[in-house]
Design an enzyme around this catalytic site. Sequence first.
Site, mmCIF file in Angstrom:
data_model
loop_
_atom_site.group_PDB
_atom_site.id
_atom_site.type_symbol
_atom_site.label_atom_id
_atom_site.label_comp_id
_atom_site.label_asym_id
_atom_site.label_seq_id
_atom_site.Cartn_x
_atom_site.Cartn_y
_atom_site.Cartn_z
ATOM 1 N N SER A 146 5.185 8.202 5.845
ATOM 2 C CA SER A 146 3.992 9.189 5.980
ATOM 3 C C SER A 146 4.588 10.409 6.242
ATOM 4 O O SER A 146 5.220 11.154 5.600
ATOM 5 C CB SER A 146 3.069 8.494 6.984
ATOM 6 O OG SER A 146 1.870 9.382 6.875
ATOM 7 N N ASP A 222 -4.275 2.318 0.614
ATOM 8 C CA ASP A 222 -4.093 3.102 1.976
ATOM 9 C C ASP A 222 -5.288 3.956 2.015
ATOM 10 O O ASP A 222 -5.688 4.601 1.105
ATOM 11 C CB ASP A 222 -2.900 4.076 1.356
ATOM 12 C CG ASP A 222 -2.205 4.751 2.578
ATOM 13 O OD1 ASP A 222 -2.978 5.181 3.104
ATOM 14 O OD2 ASP A 222 -0.874 4.855 2.627
ATOM 15 N N HIS A 255 -1.776 1.269 4.620
ATOM 16 C CA HIS A 255 -0.797 2.335 5.308
ATOM 17 C C HIS A 255 0.184 1.891 6.516
ATOM 18 O O HIS A 255 0.715 2.577 7.092
ATOM 19 C CB HIS A 255 -1.474 3.725 5.764
ATOM 20 C CG HIS A 255 -0.801 4.978 6.096
ATOM 21 N ND1 HIS A 255 -0.261 5.600 4.923
ATOM 22 C CD2 HIS A 255 -0.338 5.644 7.175
ATOM 23 C CE1 HIS A 255 0.355 6.879 5.426
ATOM 24 N NE2 HIS A 255 0.414 6.680 6.738
#
EC number: 3.1.2.12
Length: 277
Positions: A146, A222, A255
């Site tokens: 991320s 995600d 995620h």
Amino acid sequence: METVSDWTSFGGDLSVHDHESETLGCTMRFAVFEPPQTDEEPVPVLWYLSGLTCNWSNVMEKGGLQRKAAELGVMIVAPDTSPRGQDVADDEAYDFGQGAGFYLTATQDPWAKHYKMDQYIMEELPSVIRSNFAADMRRQSIFGHSMGGHGALVLALRNPGHFRSVSAFSPIVAPTQVPWGEKAFSTYLGDDKEAWKEWDACELVKKTQLDTTILIDQGEDDQFLEEQLKPGLFEQACREAGQPLAIRLRPGYDHSYYFISTFMDDHIMHHAKALYG
């Protein structure tokens, strides 16, 4: 350097340390997994950069990296995601301030005093690792998740030749074009959007290409995919620039570290091939 914790794992050693950072002006904590091969010789180093709100513990406790790193003889270093402490500027939001350093050098007050995470990871912390661990600093690679995926891509592209390989899970590839990046960059770097481009992987790859294939894994489920991550923008930028890229969209994955741990072995093998090649 002060050792905070130390555990044996898969024949190697996982340790957590504090040290006083001159670069950041505060106490910083990081973790190192040393594979069993360090008993005989220095081993290559793989840096892992974590995402928003995270620190060393997320990947070391939930990433499932120790087994494969021990098998392949790769040291993994997990820095923190920002400077920390009572004297360090902060914000109540989860996506800004402490825990959200975005791996850049801030130019705006009050952030400029402490927020220099790129310098810390590229210069100061490697010196600490070199002096205290059986690390072969001639062989380094980098990956992250991320915001940390953003950091891995940007640091590799800003320092071509420094890392032998780079990969990312769910990276923020175009921070100048998404809310997370716009918020952080406008405050850390000011209103000059040309300055923002120096910390944007989609912009950097137009000017600099790496002589290695960038690996990206992205979950199709995600929750941040469409608004914040936009991997298609990086795929297009790499295609136009001639940068080798392997991007894998994973159906059903989100995620989280359930996703990351599923494909962690793939990434460590990707880096080990480059580090030992």
